[in-house]
Design an enzyme around this catalytic site. Structure first.
Site, PDB file in Angstrom:
ATOM      1  CG  ASP A  10      -1.807   1.232   1.310  1.00  2.16           C
ATOM      2  OD1 ASP A  10      -2.353   1.620   0.264  1.00  2.16           O
ATOM      3  OD2 ASP A  10      -1.950   1.821   2.403  1.00  2.16           O
ATOM      4  CE1 TYR A  42       2.778   5.680  -3.046  1.00  2.82           C
ATOM      5  CE2 TYR A  42       1.685   3.940  -4.283  1.00  2.82           C
ATOM      6  CZ  TYR A  42       2.773   4.389  -3.576  1.00  2.82           C
ATOM      7  OH  TYR A  42       3.848   3.556  -3.409  1.00  2.82           O
ATOM      8  N   GLY A  43      -2.878   9.188  -3.673  1.00  5.51           N
ATOM      9  CA  GLY A  43      -4.192   9.467  -4.279  1.00  5.51           C
ATOM     10  C   GLY A  43      -4.376  10.793  -4.981  1.00  5.51           C
ATOM     11  CB  THR A  75      -4.811   5.007  -4.962  1.00  8.45           C
ATOM     12  OG1 THR A  75      -5.572   5.660  -3.944  1.00  8.45           O
ATOM     13  CG2 THR A  75      -4.322   6.009  -5.972  1.00  8.45           C
ATOM     14  CD  GLU A 152      -0.387   6.603   6.343  1.00  8.12           C
ATOM     15  OE1 GLU A 152       0.746   6.691   6.835  1.00  8.12           O
ATOM     16  OE2 GLU A 152      -0.817   5.555   5.805  1.00  8.12           O
ATOM     17  CB  CYS A 186      -9.340   4.681   0.426  1.00 10.24           C
ATOM     18  SG  CYS A 186      -7.762   5.042   1.206  1.00 10.24           S
ATOM     19  CB  THR A 187      -6.822  -0.227   2.194  1.00  8.12           C
ATOM     20  OG1 THR A 187      -5.678   0.520   1.745  1.00  8.12           O
ATOM     21  CG2 THR A 187      -7.273  -1.173   1.099  1.00  8.12           C
ATOM     22  CG  HIS A 188      -5.217   4.950   4.611  1.00 10.66           C
ATOM     23  ND1 HIS A 188      -4.628   4.446   3.481  1.00 10.66           N
ATOM     24  CD2 HIS A 188      -4.203   5.419   5.391  1.00 10.66           C
ATOM     25  CE1 HIS A 188      -3.315   4.622   3.564  1.00 10.66           C
ATOM     26  NE2 HIS A 188      -3.032   5.208   4.708  1.00 10.66           N
TER      27      HIS A 188
HETATM   28  N1  DGL Z   1      -4.738   3.090   1.109  1.00 12.43           N
HETATM   29  C1  DGL Z   1      -4.667   3.850  -0.117  1.00 12.43           C
HETATM   30  C2  DGL Z   1      -5.899   3.547  -0.943  1.00 12.43           C
HETATM   31  O1  DGL Z   1      -6.499   2.523  -0.695  1.00 12.43           O
HETATM   32  C3  DGL Z   1      -4.393   5.277   0.185  1.00 12.43           C
HETATM   33  C4  DGL Z   1      -4.141   6.081  -1.027  1.00 12.43           C
HETATM   34  C5  DGL Z   1      -3.249   7.242  -0.900  1.00 12.43           C
HETATM   35  O2  DGL Z   1      -2.088   7.040  -0.587  1.00 12.43           O
HETATM   36  O3  DGL Z   1      -3.683   8.353  -1.210  1.00 12.43           O
HETATM   37  O4  DGL Z   1      -6.290   4.247  -1.850  1.00 12.43           O
END
Ligand code: DGL
Length: 278
Positions: A10, A42-43, A75, A152, A186-188
């Site tokens: 991730d 990353y998003g 993402t 985060e 999103c996994t967060h």
């Molecule tokens: N956990 C990422 C997702 O599922 C976070 C994306 C990010 O870094 O913006 O999209």
């Protein structure tokens, strides 16, 4: 039967919500986790950059003798999955399709909300997957760029005024639409369960990409007869691209248990070359 480890990655710590579910479903598996904590989020980045980062993440994980890679990031799953799948010989799975399928199947009023990073929402991937399973569904997507940095930084508790205000701003349009199902794309976001369900109310079912993604992987490995042996001992090895200093404290919140297993730092920029290419 296949005792080789599963690689999971991730942009940061959110993918640990997939690891948490994998530890529960498949306790005998060896998991190698990479969190790109030095470059999260990353998003908000372009597809080219996300793809470059995803390739480096996969190049690093491919230096281990893995049986599969799980992209535990909404993402990357929505913007780069097809491309990396065509480039690498390893089986690579994403988290988006299984969550979309679940939402498509459980909605009763065909009004599905979708929240995710800007890149995920712009990709249109969740909509495409949902419509594969439910042509009647109306989907309302909202990008929530502030959620990942807040999570985060540990600002995800119900009652925290900052996250409550941000959540209300993002979720209010979805509430007004009368959705009955909300995809946490999103996994967060599973860490925001309390805040999100508190705002949306009981009538809205939350679908987590983390949980669904892990279930999907477990099913695929079982179909391929690639699960670890009955007597195998599960383990976790964590890699991060920024300092390891605060990892264990925050990671234990995502995992729902103390971190057991090694934590090491990796210099991800040096993984420009594929280890195992098609
Ligand atoms: N956990 C990422 C997702 O599922 C976070 C994306 C990010 O870094 O913006 O999209």
């Amino acid at each position: 039967m296949d005792n080789r480890p599963i690689g999971v990655f991730d942009s940061g710590l959110g993918g640990l919500t997939v690891v948490r579910e994998l530890m529960h479903l498949l306790p005998r598996e060896r998991i190698i986790y990479l969190g790109d904590t030095g470059r999260v989020p990353y998003g908000g980045r372009s597809r080219e950059t996300i793809l470059k980062y995803a390739r480096q993440d996969i190049n690093f994980l491919s230096t281990f003798d893995l049986k599969a890679i799980m992209i535990a990031c909404g993402t990357v799953s929505t913007t780069a999955l097809d491309t990396v799948r065509s480039e690498y010989a390893l089986p690579i799975f994403g988290v988006a399709e299984s969550a979309a399928k679940e939402a498509a199947e459980i909605t009763k009023n065909n009004k599905i909300g979708l929240i995710g990073t800007t890149a995920s929402i712009q990709s249109g991937a969740y909509e495409r997957f949902i419509h594969q399973y439910n042509k009647e569904a109306n989907i309302y997507g909202v990008a929530c760029p502030l959620f990942v940095p807040l999570v985060e930084n540990g600002r995800f508790q119900k009652g925290d005024p900052v996250i409550e205000i941000v959540a209300a701003e993002y979720l209010d349009p979805l509430k007004k639409r009368g959705i009955d199902t909300l995809v946490l794309g999103c996994t967060h976001y599973p860490l925001l369960d309390g805040v999100i369900s508190g705002f949306m109310g009981r009538g809205v079912t939350l679908v987590s990409t983390g949980t669904q993604g892990a279930r999907f992987l477990a099913e695929k490995l079982s179909q391929k007869d690639a699960l670890a042996a009955e007597n195998a001992e599960g383990s976790r090895h964590y890699y991060v691209t920024d300092s390891t200093e605060n990892f264990s404290r925050l990671a234990s919140i995502f995992l729902g248990c103390p971190v057991s297993g090694l934590v090491e730092q990796v210099s991800i920029e040096s993984y420009d070359r594929p280890h195992l290419q098609k």
